[in-house]
Design a protein around this motif. Structure first.
Motif, PDB file in Angstrom:
ATOM      1  N   GLY A   8     -19.243 -19.618  -1.480  1.00  0.00           N
ATOM      2  CA  GLY A   8     -19.640 -20.087  -1.951  1.00  0.00           C
ATOM      3  C   GLY A   8     -19.590 -21.647  -2.041  1.00  0.00           C
ATOM      4  O   GLY A   8     -20.981 -22.947  -2.708  1.00  0.00           O
ATOM      5  N   ARG A  19     -24.006 -22.659  -0.384  1.00  0.00           N
ATOM      6  CA  ARG A  19     -24.979 -22.693  -2.889  1.00  0.00           C
ATOM      7  C   ARG A  19     -24.292 -23.973  -2.684  1.00  0.00           C
ATOM      8  O   ARG A  19     -25.317 -24.738  -3.147  1.00  0.00           O
ATOM      9  N   ASP A  34     -16.792 -11.730 -10.232  1.00  0.00           N
ATOM     10  CA  ASP A  34     -16.992 -12.352 -11.743  1.00  0.00           C
ATOM     11  C   ASP A  34     -15.495 -12.122 -12.468  1.00  0.00           C
ATOM     12  O   ASP A  34     -15.363 -12.891 -13.248  1.00  0.00           O
ATOM     13  N   GLY A  74     -22.832 -19.184 -10.775  1.00  0.00           N
ATOM     14  CA  GLY A  74     -22.076 -18.350 -10.043  1.00  0.00           C
ATOM     15  C   GLY A  74     -21.128 -18.122 -10.038  1.00  0.00           C
ATOM     16  O   GLY A  74     -20.308 -18.207 -10.700  1.00  0.00           O
ATOM     17  N   ASN A  75     -20.112 -17.280  -9.224  1.00  0.00           N
ATOM     18  CA  ASN A  75     -18.937 -17.404  -9.013  1.00  0.00           C
ATOM     19  C   ASN A  75     -17.349 -18.527  -8.573  1.00  0.00           C
ATOM     20  O   ASN A  75     -16.999 -17.762  -8.225  1.00  0.00           O
TER      21      ASN A  75
END
Length: 370
Positions: A152, A155, A45, A68-69
């Motif tokens: 990531g 995603r 984060d 997201g991140n």
């Protein structure tokens, strides 16, 4: 002169918890600023927030999206080709190697190699190249160091695949500031054997399942790995026993056993071809695939890839390992690794990078893109 990377808010443990990143300054100082933001997988984060804020404040020519991140940025200038640059923001767990420290021309610390040096180069380029020869996409993503499904990029492939499209992908993983082309495929298989239990005092009445692996181990010992030349890059394959198990007690002849074998294969073979090869090597044994990832062909004949090689000078080498370049190659894109740091130091407590490699990568990519 390079500028100062940024200011840090430091916790009582000496670790930065926030950072104001100066993107157009010295990428070496920017690397230190990124390293000093702890970002173990699933805890990205703070670094994602710092990267997003810096891009929005200092790279107004880019379209920027937080996912997201993961932080995504790109140009849309109508150039005839697009180059995608990708780097993960997470690290393996801290191992008494934070914060960063500088000893002469060497920077030490978690992530200096894998891969915040590469991230710093990407951020520097994002802020300083405002009129690129190619349209550019920058992907800073999370959870690369853990399972495939959490990554990531997984995603993005599912929900924002348009962000992965381009004519060349440059993954800024450590490569000693040399272009590493494509990557090997990776497969793990499990061999199983069965026997018959008996008391070890009367072992002749049983059949030992562990002993049944003697021939398989001999085949491994005598195995000659292929060496394959593709686009001038030499890929050396490998086949190794990596885990073994079996048996029920110290006084029982084991009636079952298993042997796990790891295979690194050149990208000219598909996973199906690699599996067929292993079934031939271990003919007579029960075999099941445990894990598999396709390799990536180098694709160095693509125009954008040749431009990068020319900018880097020297000859590209084969990537002996698997990286996320394979994801881009699966989309029909040539893909290379190019970033600062020795990949053999990744995940070690002794991670360190020559600062000259950080600057070289920034200069080469700037010449290629700018």
């Amino acid at each position: 002169m390079w500028g100062v990377a940024g200011l840090h808010a430091v916790s009582e443990y000496g670790r930065a918890v926030t950072a104001s990143l100066h993107l157009s300054g010295d990428p070496v100082e920017l690397t230190a600023a990124l390293v000093d933001i702890p970002s173990v997988s699933r805890d990205e984060d703070a670094i994602a927030e710092s990267v997003e804020r810096a891009l929005r404040e200092q790279a107004g020519h880019l379209e920027i999206v937080r996912f997201g991140n993961a932080v995504l940025a790109r140009t849309s200038l109508g150039r005839p080709s697009r180059v995608v640059l990708a780097g993960h923001l997470d690290t393996v767990p801290v191992n008494d190697n934070l914060p960063s420290r500088r000893e002469g021309e060497i920077m030490h610390g978690l992530g200096t190699v894998d891969m915040k040096g590469g991230d710093a180069v990407m951020l520097h380029l994002a802020a300083t190249i405002t009129e690129p020869r190619h349209d550019l996409t920058f992907i800073f993503y999370d959870c690369e160091e853990i399972d495939y499904d959490s990554n990531g990029l997984t995603r993005l492939e599912l929900e924002r695949p348009e962000w992965l499209a381009g004519d060349l992908a440059v993954v800024c993983e450590p490569s000693n500031a040399v272009v590493e082309a494509g990557c090997q495929g990776n497969m793990r298989v499990k061999l199983t054997t069965t026997g018959r239990r008996a008391h070890t005092a009367r072992a002749w009445m049983g059949v030992n399942a562990i002993h049944a692996f003697a021939d398989a181990l001999r085949r491994l010992e005598e195995y000659t790995a292929r060496e394959v030349d593709i686009d001038g890059c030499r890929y050396r394959e490998g086949l190794q026993a990596v885990r073994v198990g079996g048996g029920v007690a110290g006084n029982v002849v084991p009636d079952s056993a298993w042997l796990e074998v790891g295979h690194r294969f050149a990208p000219d073979r598909t996973p199906a071809q690699a599996e067929e090869h292993l079934r031939q090597v271990f003919e007579g044994y029960e075999l099941a695939v445990v894990d598999v990832a396709a390799g990536a062909m180098p694709g160095l004949s693509a125009p954008a890839a040749r431009e990068l090689i020319d900018a880097a000078g020297g000859e590209p080498v084969a990537k002996l390992g698997w990286t996320d370049v394979a994801r881009f190659a699966a989309r029909g894109m040539p893909a290379v690794n190019f970033g600062p740091g020795d990949p053999t130091l990744a995940h070690t407590q002794q991670e360190h990078v020559p600062v000259a490699q950080i600057r070289r990568c920034a200069e080469v990519l700037s010449a290629f893109l700018g």
